[in-house]
Write a protein that holds these residues in place. Sequence first.
Motif, PDB file in Angstrom:
ATOM      1  N   ALA A 234      31.509  16.289  88.701  1.00  0.00           N
ATOM      2  CA  ALA A 234      30.507  15.883  89.705  1.00  0.00           C
ATOM      3  C   ALA A 234      29.620  14.777  89.145  1.00  0.00           C
ATOM      4  N   CYS A 235      29.294  14.902  87.870  1.00  0.00           N
ATOM      5  CA  CYS A 235      28.345  13.960  87.249  1.00  0.00           C
ATOM      6  C   CYS A 235      28.987  12.619  86.903  1.00  0.00           C
TER       7      CYS A 235
ATOM      8  N   ALA B 256      30.204  10.861  89.304  1.00  0.00           N
ATOM      9  CA  ALA B 256      30.129  10.153  90.592  1.00  0.00           C
ATOM     10  C   ALA B 256      29.283   8.890  90.453  1.00  0.00           C
TER      11      ALA B 256
ATOM     12  N   ALA C 149      26.310   6.372  91.197  1.00  0.00           N
ATOM     13  CA  ALA C 149      24.916   6.638  91.595  1.00  0.00           C
ATOM     14  C   ALA C 149      24.112   5.351  91.444  1.00  0.00           C
TER      15      ALA C 149
ATOM     16  N   ARG D  69      21.201   9.413  87.313  1.00  0.00           N
ATOM     17  CA  ARG D  69      21.870  10.686  87.623  1.00  0.00           C
ATOM     18  C   ARG D  69      20.813  11.575  88.276  1.00  0.00           C
TER      19      ARG D  69
ATOM     20  N   TRP E  29      20.919  13.975  90.138  1.00  0.00           N
ATOM     21  CA  TRP E  29      21.369  15.305  90.591  1.00  0.00           C
ATOM     22  C   TRP E  29      21.081  16.355  89.535  1.00  0.00           C
TER      23      TRP E  29
ATOM     24  N   SER F 167      24.908   9.500  96.859  1.00  0.00           N
ATOM     25  CA  SER F 167      25.557   9.753  95.569  1.00  0.00           C
ATOM     26  C   SER F 167      25.720  11.252  95.333  1.00  0.00           C
TER      27      SER F 167
ATOM     28  N   SER G 225      29.143  13.188  94.417  1.00  0.00           N
ATOM     29  CA  SER G 225      29.270  14.138  93.299  1.00  0.00           C
ATOM     30  C   SER G 225      29.842  15.471  93.791  1.00  0.00           C
TER      31      SER G 225
ATOM     32  N   ASN H 299      33.535  15.046  94.197  1.00  0.00           N
ATOM     33  CA  ASN H 299      34.187  15.140  92.876  1.00  0.00           C
ATOM     34  C   ASN H 299      34.350  16.598  92.461  1.00  0.00           C
TER      35      ASN H 299
END
Length: 206
Positions: free
Chosen positions: A38-39, A41, A43, A48, A50, A132, A136, A139
Amino acid sequence: MSVRRLAVPEFIEQRRSIRSFRDEPVDRGVLDTLIEAACLAPAPHHSRPWRFVVIDTDSAKLALADGMGARWQADLEADGVSAERIGELVAASHVKITGAPALVLACLTWDGLDRYPDESRQRAEWGMALLSLGASVENLMLSAASAGLASCWVAAPIFCPEAARDALGLAAEWLPHALVLVGHPDPAYVARERPPVPLEALRLNL
Ligand SMILES: Cc1cc2nc3c(=O)[nH]c(=O)nc-3n(C[C@H](O)[C@H](O)[C@H](O)COP(=O)(O)O)c2cc1C
């Protein structure tokens, strides 16, 4: 006339929203791998923004389901929905959340994002972060599917980020916006038929 040269990658076609799971926990190491995916993705500004909360204990699932359920109930009452219907809707959501082997709650923060003095650009900046977050989550779900796991995105937190945050005692700046149910797929579950993509209606070639 255009000629199609490529097929849609199989791993994209194979991901489906699956809402029924075997009664089996999901390994936390596997969940970490999904979150790593996920990270990766894209952005804005190399940020980051998220944060991901793994929820796999009964008490945390219950707290989240209760907190979001109370808020949804209040919203439905304000909409004038009948008490009977509210009971059905809130109970179904509760079962969906507490019945999943694991939940990943995707939150947004302002970490790494730009701040603007005006409301319009501030909203656009948050919108970019939200886009974003969606990337994520995709993903994460694609990775789950490729690991043989089932997943389903649940919208509820975006309607009540503060209620979801407070139900779990998260930091004030972590604002939940997406919930993903994760588990080993129930072999009896049949995904809803997926209609073909009406490319001519959805795509414009200029
Ligand atoms: C932002 C978003 C919110 C969603 N919320 C829910 C939800 O609350 N409950 C649910 O069962 N499915 C939810 N879904 C899953 C969609 O219903 C599902 O992706 C869609 O029907 C297409 O099916 P597929 O994912 O199997 O291709 C959501 C999907 C997205 C992208």
